[in-house]
Write a protein that holds these residues in place. Structure first.
Motif, PDB file in Angstrom:
ATOM      1  N   ARG B  89       3.282  12.632   2.204  1.00 48.61           N
ATOM      2  CA  ARG B  89       3.500  11.648   1.489  1.00 48.61           C
ATOM      3  C   ARG B  89       4.010  11.786   0.084  1.00 48.61           C
ATOM      4  NH1 ARG B  89       1.043   6.311   3.084  1.00 48.61           N
ATOM      5  NH2 ARG B  89       2.562   6.792   4.552  1.00 48.61           N
ATOM      6  N   ILE B  91       6.195  10.932  -2.193  1.00 47.15           N
ATOM      7  CA  ILE B  91       6.295   9.932  -3.227  1.00 47.15           C
ATOM      8  C   ILE B  91       5.414   8.541  -2.576  1.00 47.15           C
ATOM      9  CG2 ILE B  91       7.867   8.187  -4.148  1.00 47.15           C
ATOM     10  CD1 ILE B  91      10.057  10.136  -3.487  1.00 47.15           C
ATOM     11  N   TYR B  93       3.459   4.774  -2.515  1.00 46.35           N
ATOM     12  CA  TYR B  93       3.888   3.378  -2.755  1.00 46.35           C
ATOM     13  C   TYR B  93       3.542   2.842  -4.140  1.00 46.35           C
ATOM     14  CZ  TYR B  93       4.332   3.207   2.187  1.00 46.35           C
ATOM     15  OH  TYR B  93       5.008   3.641   3.306  1.00 46.35           O
ATOM     16  N   ALA B  94       4.270   1.991  -4.694  1.00 42.08           N
ATOM     17  CA  ALA B  94       3.903   1.105  -5.955  1.00 42.08           C
ATOM     18  C   ALA B  94       3.028   0.475  -5.959  1.00 42.08           C
ATOM     19  CB  ALA B  94       5.185   0.753  -6.596  1.00 42.08           C
ATOM     20  N   HIS B  95       3.100  -0.431  -4.606  1.00 41.67           N
ATOM     21  CA  HIS B  95       2.047  -1.447  -4.236  1.00 41.67           C
ATOM     22  C   HIS B  95       1.586  -0.822  -2.736  1.00 41.67           C
ATOM     23  CE1 HIS B  95       0.889  -5.892  -3.786  1.00 41.67           C
ATOM     24  NE2 HIS B  95      -0.031  -5.064  -3.241  1.00 41.67           N
ATOM     25  N   HIS B  96       0.270  -0.671  -2.433  1.00 40.11           N
ATOM     26  CA  HIS B  96      -0.298  -0.313  -1.215  1.00 40.11           C
ATOM     27  C   HIS B  96      -1.616  -1.090  -0.974  1.00 40.11           C
ATOM     28  CE1 HIS B  96      -2.471   2.165   1.803  1.00 40.11           C
ATOM     29  NE2 HIS B  96      -1.617   1.653   2.460  1.00 40.11           N
ATOM     30  N   GLU B  97      -1.899  -1.736   0.266  1.00 37.81           N
ATOM     31  CA  GLU B  97      -3.082  -2.134   0.348  1.00 37.81           C
ATOM     32  C   GLU B  97      -3.531  -1.947   1.583  1.00 37.81           C
ATOM     33  OE1 GLU B  97      -2.800  -6.410   0.358  1.00 37.81           O
ATOM     34  OE2 GLU B  97      -2.452  -6.390  -1.889  1.00 37.81           O
TER      35      GLU B  97
END
Ligand code: HEM
Ligand code: FES
Lengths: 258, 218
Positions: B89, B91, B93-97
């Motif tokens: 991976r 790149i 994530y800008a937002h990851h949960e």
């Protein structure tokens, strides 16, 4: 309702991308997530701007074409639901929604939110088949399948190959997808002749495509719109160990990886 | 042998190696825990246990070499899988949960690094005495009491045991899966075994530095 969107825009595979902000006005809670994006795109087009590219096809949760990382979760907040089946009533007025493509080296971005998922096709091609006799059709009940096995095989066969498992996995592992395919055929009598070769080839292909390994975070199972269980991953592991012990399988590799 | 190397060549095979070596280390730690809590009966018990092990002679060295090999194989696989995952991976994530991943599963890597540092320190501390001024060969019980007079050292041991417990709990749960064992009929017992062993072994070992901090050995 009114929503603030942060969306990944990237003109092409080699181009640099960035998050961009948009405002979606007059969103009805009855719209699907993709219809909401359609409305945003219509507005962009009337302004002469490039619409946001995203994948979709059936829009009824069966083809596996739609994707989208929505607020950090594949296919958004609702369990067992594809993005096309997600409705805007899952959000509230004024929400900020982050929309990103699946992120994995094996799934390069083609444009905006569209990624290339052909590694999955190559994993299937490497071993996701059975050999069936051609010619006159066999009697439908000639091969008996125990009911529990057929149920489990059907559960595994529910995989639509959308890639949410890879997107959710902190390792970008494709184990849930690959194991669903291995288990689906391996649980059935028709899948036995190629059982060793299948698991050896599919795992080999999966690794060639540069997905990561499995740590059993189980994020994939939670993200899967078809609720494929990580129990299938144990089946794959068992088959691979079995094939190694038996030492009778041939590895078949598909070209085009990486 | 070729088959084993072919297996090691896959991401799944590396996990099989981690599960196998992990189980050997767990078995060692169970016996290590049981023998160490003997200190609460009488510190001399530890001395005679150590003398017993030494009387094994060459067999002791075989066991040590086996454990060392397990640690090295385990770390080599962990390192390779971690690097693969990072490369997989590029790149993020800008937002990851995280939705379901447990704290234990998410600390396998950094917790593992901590355990490695701990194991090296622990051997230099009690086995060779390099890091323990006043260490005496064969006086195991006294060495332990002396070693834990240092509060920072005792706290370091406690923190390491916390991460050992976490590593254990996810490791045992996960090792079953890696070896192909996952079935609704016993998954509850599998969870209980993972938590139970984690608590017994890490908790059991932790009682010693904890007792020292509470002044039990004064
Ligand atoms: C020496 C330093 C250690 C390091 C660096 C380390 C690292 C790791 C890592 C990163 C994983 C997760 C791999 C993955 O799923 O991606 C793991 C799994 C595991 N570890 Fe360790 N570990 C260490 C020590 C230990 C010890 C002392 C034990 C036993 C008491 C142990 C038992 C296990 C087990 C049983 C697993 C599960 C394997 C599986 O999922 O199949 N580890 N280790
Ligand atoms: S578009 Fe077919 S599953 Fe969503």
């Amino acid at each position: 309702m009114k929503l603030n969107l942060k969306i990944w825009r990237q003109p092409g595979p080699a181009a640099a991308g960035a998050m961009q902000s948009y405002v979606a006005n007059d969103v009805s809670e009855h719209m699907s997530f993709l219809e909401m994006l359609d409305v945003v795109n219509e507005e962009l087009q009337t302004k002469g701007e490039e619409p946001i590219a995203f994948d979709h096809d059936c829009r009824e949760g069966i083809c596996g074409t739609c994707s989208l990382m929505i607020n950090g979760t594949p296919h958004g907040p609702k369990r067992a639901t594809t993005t096309c089946q997600l409705h805007m009533r899952s959000f509230s007025d004024g929400d900020t929604i982050t929309i990103e493509p699946w992120r994995a080296k094996a799934f390069p971005v083609l444009r905006d939110l569209i990624v290339d998922r052909s590694p999955f096709d190559r994993i299937i091609a490497s071993g996701g088949f059975i050999s069936a006799p051609t010619g006159s059709a066999q009697d439908a009940n000639a091969i008996l399948v125990p009911k529990p096995d057929s149920d489990l095989a059907m559960d595994a066969a529910a995989c639509i190959g959308c890639g949410a498992c890879v997107a959710a996995c902190p390792n970008s592992s494709a184990m849930l997808f690959t194991s669903a395919k291995v288990a689906h055929l391996g649980l059935l009598p028709q899948g036995q002749p190629e059982r060793d070769q299948r698991v050896l080839s599919m795992v080999h292909q999966m690794d060639l495509e540069e997905f990561g390994g499995c740590t059993l975070f189980a994020e994939c199972e939670d993200a899967c719109p078809k609720e494929i269980s990580v129990e299938n991953i144990a089946r794959l592991n068992r088959d691979l160990i079995r094939a190694t012990v038996r030492d009778r399988g041939q590895v078949h590799v598909e070209s085009g990886a990486g | 042998m070729n088959r084993l190397f072919a297996l090691w060549g896959t991401t799944v095979g590396k996990k099989v190696a981690m599960a196998a070596t992990g189980i050997v280390m767990i078995l060692f730690l169970i016996s290590h825990m049981i023998s160490n809590v003997l200190i609460f009966r009488n510190p001399e018990h530890l001395d005679s246990y150590a003398a017993l092990l030494r009387s094994l002679g060459p067999a002791l060295w075989v066991a040590r070499a086996g454990l060392l090999a397990c640690v090295l194989i385990h770390i080599a696989a962990a390192w390779q899988l971690t690097m693969l995952a990072r490369r997989a991976r590029p790149i993020t994530y800008a937002h990851h949960e995280y939705r379901v991943a447990t704290y234990a599963s998410r600390t396998m890597r950094w917790g593992g690094v901590l355990l490695f540092v701990f194991i090296v320190f622990h051997i230099l501390h009690f086995t060779t005495g390099t890091l323990l001024p006043g260490w005496q060969d064969g006086r195991v019980g006294d060495n332990v009491k002396l070693g834990f007079q240092s509060v920072p050292v005792a706290i370091f041991y406690l923190v390491a045991m916390l991460f050992l417990g976490l590593h254990f709990s996810h490791g045992i749960w996960s090792a079953f899966q890696t070896l192909g064992l996952n079935h609704p009929s016993y998954n509850r017992s599998r969870r209980l075994l993972a938590w139970g062993l984690a608590l017994a072994v890490a908790g059991g070992l932790a009682t010693i530095p904890a007792a020292a901090l509470l002044g039990y050995f004064k």
